[in-house]
Design a protein around this motif. Structure first.
Motif, PDB file in Angstrom:
ATOM      1  N   LEU A 212       2.213  -4.570  -9.280  1.00 14.71           N
ATOM      2  CA  LEU A 212       1.979  -3.307  -8.572  1.00 14.71           C
ATOM      3  C   LEU A 212       1.236  -2.307  -9.462  1.00 14.71           C
ATOM      4  O   LEU A 212       0.320  -1.627  -9.008  1.00 14.71           O
ATOM      5  CB  LEU A 212       3.300  -2.702  -8.089  1.00 14.71           C
ATOM      6  CG  LEU A 212       3.955  -3.413  -6.896  1.00 14.71           C
ATOM      7  CD1 LEU A 212       5.388  -2.924  -6.711  1.00 14.71           C
ATOM      8  CD2 LEU A 212       3.148  -3.184  -5.612  1.00 14.71           C
TER       9      LEU A 212
ATOM     10  N   LEU B 213      -2.346  -3.439  -9.580  1.00 14.03           N
ATOM     11  CA  LEU B 213      -3.056  -3.067  -8.347  1.00 14.03           C
ATOM     12  C   LEU B 213      -3.377  -1.577  -8.341  1.00 14.03           C
ATOM     13  O   LEU B 213      -4.484  -1.158  -7.950  1.00 14.03           O
ATOM     14  CB  LEU B 213      -2.212  -3.417  -7.118  1.00 14.03           C
ATOM     15  CG  LEU B 213      -2.409  -4.805  -6.494  1.00 14.03           C
ATOM     16  CD1 LEU B 213      -2.009  -5.921  -7.462  1.00 14.03           C
ATOM     17  CD2 LEU B 213      -1.593  -4.939  -5.205  1.00 14.03           C
ATOM     18  N   TYR B 214      -2.422  -0.790  -8.782  1.00 15.83           N
ATOM     19  CA  TYR B 214      -2.592   0.663  -8.823  1.00 15.83           C
ATOM     20  C   TYR B 214      -3.720   1.049  -9.787  1.00 15.83           C
ATOM     21  O   TYR B 214      -4.558   1.904  -9.487  1.00 15.83           O
ATOM     22  CB  TYR B 214      -1.271   1.302  -9.248  1.00 15.83           C
ATOM     23  CG  TYR B 214      -1.245   2.809  -9.190  1.00 15.83           C
ATOM     24  CD1 TYR B 214      -1.274   3.483  -7.976  1.00 15.83           C
ATOM     25  CD2 TYR B 214      -1.171   3.569 -10.360  1.00 15.83           C
ATOM     26  CE1 TYR B 214      -1.233   4.874  -7.920  1.00 15.83           C
ATOM     27  CE2 TYR B 214      -1.133   4.957 -10.312  1.00 15.83           C
ATOM     28  CZ  TYR B 214      -1.164   5.598  -9.093  1.00 15.83           C
ATOM     29  OH  TYR B 214      -1.127   6.970  -9.037  1.00 15.83           O
TER      30      TYR B 214
ATOM     31  N   ALA C 178       0.834  -1.214   0.000  1.00 11.52           N
ATOM     32  CA  ALA C 178       0.000   0.000   0.000  1.00 11.52           C
ATOM     33  C   ALA C 178       0.865   1.258   0.000  1.00 11.52           C
ATOM     34  O   ALA C 178       0.530   2.256  -0.656  1.00 11.52           O
ATOM     35  CB  ALA C 178      -0.942  -0.017   1.206  1.00 11.52           C
TER      36      ALA C 178
ATOM     37  N   ALA D  74       3.378   6.066  -5.488  1.00 15.18           N
ATOM     38  CA  ALA D  74       3.150   6.185  -6.932  1.00 15.18           C
ATOM     39  C   ALA D  74       2.110   7.270  -7.215  1.00 15.18           C
ATOM     40  O   ALA D  74       2.253   8.047  -8.168  1.00 15.18           O
ATOM     41  CB  ALA D  74       2.701   4.844  -7.510  1.00 15.18           C
TER      42      ALA D  74
ATOM     43  N   ASN E 153       0.463   3.784 -15.997  1.00 17.17           N
ATOM     44  CA  ASN E 153       0.633   3.661 -14.547  1.00 17.17           C
ATOM     45  C   ASN E 153       1.948   2.990 -14.166  1.00 17.17           C
ATOM     46  O   ASN E 153       2.396   3.100 -13.024  1.00 17.17           O
ATOM     47  CB  ASN E 153      -0.536   2.887 -13.943  1.00 17.17           C
ATOM     48  CG  ASN E 153      -1.844   3.662 -14.027  1.00 17.17           C
ATOM     49  OD1 ASN E 153      -1.844   4.893 -14.116  1.00 17.17           O
ATOM     50  ND2 ASN E 153      -2.958   2.960 -14.007  1.00 17.17           N
TER      51      ASN E 153
ATOM     52  N   ILE F 217       4.597   3.905 -10.726  1.00 19.72           N
ATOM     53  CA  ILE F 217       4.897   2.746  -9.876  1.00 19.72           C
ATOM     54  C   ILE F 217       6.404   2.504  -9.847  1.00 19.72           C
ATOM     55  O   ILE F 217       7.008   2.296  -8.782  1.00 19.72           O
ATOM     56  CB  ILE F 217       4.147   1.488 -10.369  1.00 19.72           C
ATOM     57  CG1 ILE F 217       2.696   1.494  -9.884  1.00 19.72           C
ATOM     58  CG2 ILE F 217       4.856   0.194  -9.931  1.00 19.72           C
ATOM     59  CD1 ILE F 217       2.513   1.301  -8.381  1.00 19.72           C
TER      60      ILE F 217
ATOM     61  N   ARG G 288      -6.971   0.173  -8.121  1.00 12.91           N
ATOM     62  CA  ARG G 288      -7.283   1.086  -7.023  1.00 12.91           C
ATOM     63  C   ARG G 288      -7.782   2.437  -7.553  1.00 12.91           C
ATOM     64  O   ARG G 288      -8.702   3.037  -6.987  1.00 12.91           O
ATOM     65  CB  ARG G 288      -6.056   1.280  -6.119  1.00 12.91           C
ATOM     66  CG  ARG G 288      -6.419   1.881  -4.773  1.00 12.91           C
ATOM     67  CD  ARG G 288      -5.251   1.924  -3.814  1.00 12.91           C
ATOM     68  NE  ARG G 288      -4.381   3.063  -4.072  1.00 12.91           N
ATOM     69  CZ  ARG G 288      -3.475   3.521  -3.195  1.00 12.91           C
ATOM     70  NH1 ARG G 288      -3.312   2.897  -2.033  1.00 12.91           N
ATOM     71  NH2 ARG G 288      -2.716   4.544  -3.489  1.00 12.91           N
ATOM     72  N   LYS G 289      -7.174   2.894  -8.655  1.00  9.91           N
ATOM     73  CA  LYS G 289      -7.631   4.147  -9.263  1.00  9.91           C
ATOM     74  C   LYS G 289      -9.061   4.005  -9.789  1.00  9.91           C
ATOM     75  O   LYS G 289      -9.856   4.935  -9.724  1.00  9.91           O
ATOM     76  CB  LYS G 289      -6.697   4.543 -10.418  1.00  9.91           C
ATOM     77  CG  LYS G 289      -5.429   5.225  -9.963  1.00  9.91           C
ATOM     78  CD  LYS G 289      -4.537   5.582 -11.149  1.00  9.91           C
ATOM     79  CE  LYS G 289      -5.118   6.710 -11.966  1.00  9.91           C
ATOM     80  NZ  LYS G 289      -4.204   7.113 -13.073  1.00  9.91           N
TER      81      LYS G 289
ATOM     82  N   LEU H  35       2.014   1.936  -3.500  1.00 14.90           N
ATOM     83  CA  LEU H  35       0.898   2.481  -4.288  1.00 14.90           C
ATOM     84  C   LEU H  35       0.659   3.952  -3.943  1.00 14.90           C
ATOM     85  O   LEU H  35       0.428   4.788  -4.835  1.00 14.90           O
ATOM     86  CB  LEU H  35      -0.381   1.673  -4.052  1.00 14.90           C
ATOM     87  CG  LEU H  35      -0.346   0.175  -4.374  1.00 14.90           C
ATOM     88  CD1 LEU H  35      -1.724  -0.444  -4.133  1.00 14.90           C
ATOM     89  CD2 LEU H  35       0.110  -0.104  -5.797  1.00 14.90           C
ATOM     90  N   ASP H  36       0.742   4.291  -2.654  1.00 13.42           N
ATOM     91  CA  ASP H  36       0.549   5.684  -2.223  1.00 13.42           C
ATOM     92  C   ASP H  36       1.640   6.587  -2.794  1.00 13.42           C
ATOM     93  O   ASP H  36       1.370   7.710  -3.229  1.00 13.42           O
ATOM     94  CB  ASP H  36       0.559   5.780  -0.691  1.00 13.42           C
ATOM     95  CG  ASP H  36      -0.679   5.162  -0.047  1.00 13.42           C
ATOM     96  OD1 ASP H  36      -1.683   4.965  -0.760  1.00 13.42           O
ATOM     97  OD2 ASP H  36      -0.621   4.864   1.161  1.00 13.42           O
TER      98      ASP H  36
END
Length: 299
Positions: free
Chosen positions: A141, A144-145, A23, A29, A285, A289, A148-149, A26-27
């Motif tokens: 990653l 996942l990013y 996490a 990034a 993305n 990342i 999440r977006k 991701l934050d």
């Protein structure tokens, strides 16, 4: 740098990271994506070597853009034009670049198990850009990013990964990363492309279409020769994301693919840039990342 520090800053896989660490990447990034200036020069004077013992244009360029946006000095190394072709070992090559003073290395290689061995003997952080059928952590990653977006949060999502699970490092890294963040992962694959070592249920293609994320894996068409798939047409008919199948996915669902895409095999041509496709968004993305991961290695 101590052995513990090197290990902490390296990224060999998502299997060994916990949910908080994932996490945090991701934050970070998201922070880099929000910066208005392309080049931030956050890490000037740092040398990063991209060591690609296996070809990958997209991954190497993505890392290079990320490194240059951080202001690092970038060294690009390709095994096709190196002394590795003359018999020098992968370890010797990495050790040579370490001796020259690199601060971190990005490495991609085919043999399984070599990366962990090299990393245990090298005193600079290494970032795995894909090793054999084992892991591809930065691809997972960025996946996942992307999710999440799209959805705001990952916990509770259902992700279906469709294709050659057995040979897929992308499937492995995604399974381990997603599971740690509360996502339910299901696989869909022909019987001879299933991975017995991975703990996720297999579903039919019709069930896979009911997921929030339908992630299609690239099919290695050379597996025709080994008889693993009978033909590209047959694979598309049974497991491809055809236009007819895509019409049945949820209005909220998204289509993903690690690329490069075999158009009209695992996914129909017209779906690559479909409104629900995030394939090119995934590529975009990848830069923030990889900025976060390289920054972490150099911090």
């Amino acid at each position: 740098m101590t052995v513990a520090q090197v290990k902490q800053r390296s990224l060999l896989g998502l299997k060994e990271l916990d949910g908080e660490e994932i996490a945090a990447i991701l934050d970070r990034a998201a922070y880099w994506e929000a910066q208005p200036e392309k080049v931030q020069a956050a890490k000037p004077g740092k040398f990063v070597a991209n060591m690609f013992f296996e070809n990958s244009t997209r991954t190497r360029f993505s890392f290079e853009v990320a490194e240059k946006r951080l202001g690092t000095e970038v060294l690009n190394f390709s095994a096709a034009v190196s002394s590795v072709q003359k018999g020098e070992s992968i370890y010797d090559t990495v050790r040579t670049l370490e001796s020259m003073g690199i601060d971190a290395g990005v490495i991609r290689l085919k043999p399984i198990g070599v990366l962990a061995d090299v990393a245990s003997r090298i005193r600079v952080p290494l970032i795995n850009a894909g090793d054999g059928n084992n892991e591809h952590p930065t691809q997972a990653l960025l996946d996942l990013y992307t999710m999440r977006k799209q959805f705001g949060a990952l916990k509770g999502l259902r992700v279906a990964i469709v294709g050659d699970i057995l040979h897929s490092r992308v499937a492995r890294s995604n399974l381990w990363g997603l599971t740690k963040l509360g996502v339910r992962v299901v696989f869909c694959a022909p019987d001879n492309m299933r991975a017995p070592d991975l703990d996720a249920p297999y579903v039919t293609i019709d069930e896979a279409l009911r997921a929030d994320v339908i992630m299609m894996l690239r099919v290695q068409l050379e597996r025709h020769e080994s008889g693993m798939i009978s033909s590209a047409e047959e694979y598309r008919a049974q497991y491809g994301l055809t236009a007819e199948r895509a019409a049945r996915i949820g209005a909220h669902a998204i289509i993903m693919h690690p690329a490069p895409v075999n158009r009209n095999v695992e996914i129909d041509d017209e779906l690559v840039e479909h409104p629900q496709s995030r394939i090119f968004a995934q590529m975009a993305n990848g830069v923030p990342i990889r900025m976060a991961v390289v920054e972490r290695a150099l911090s």
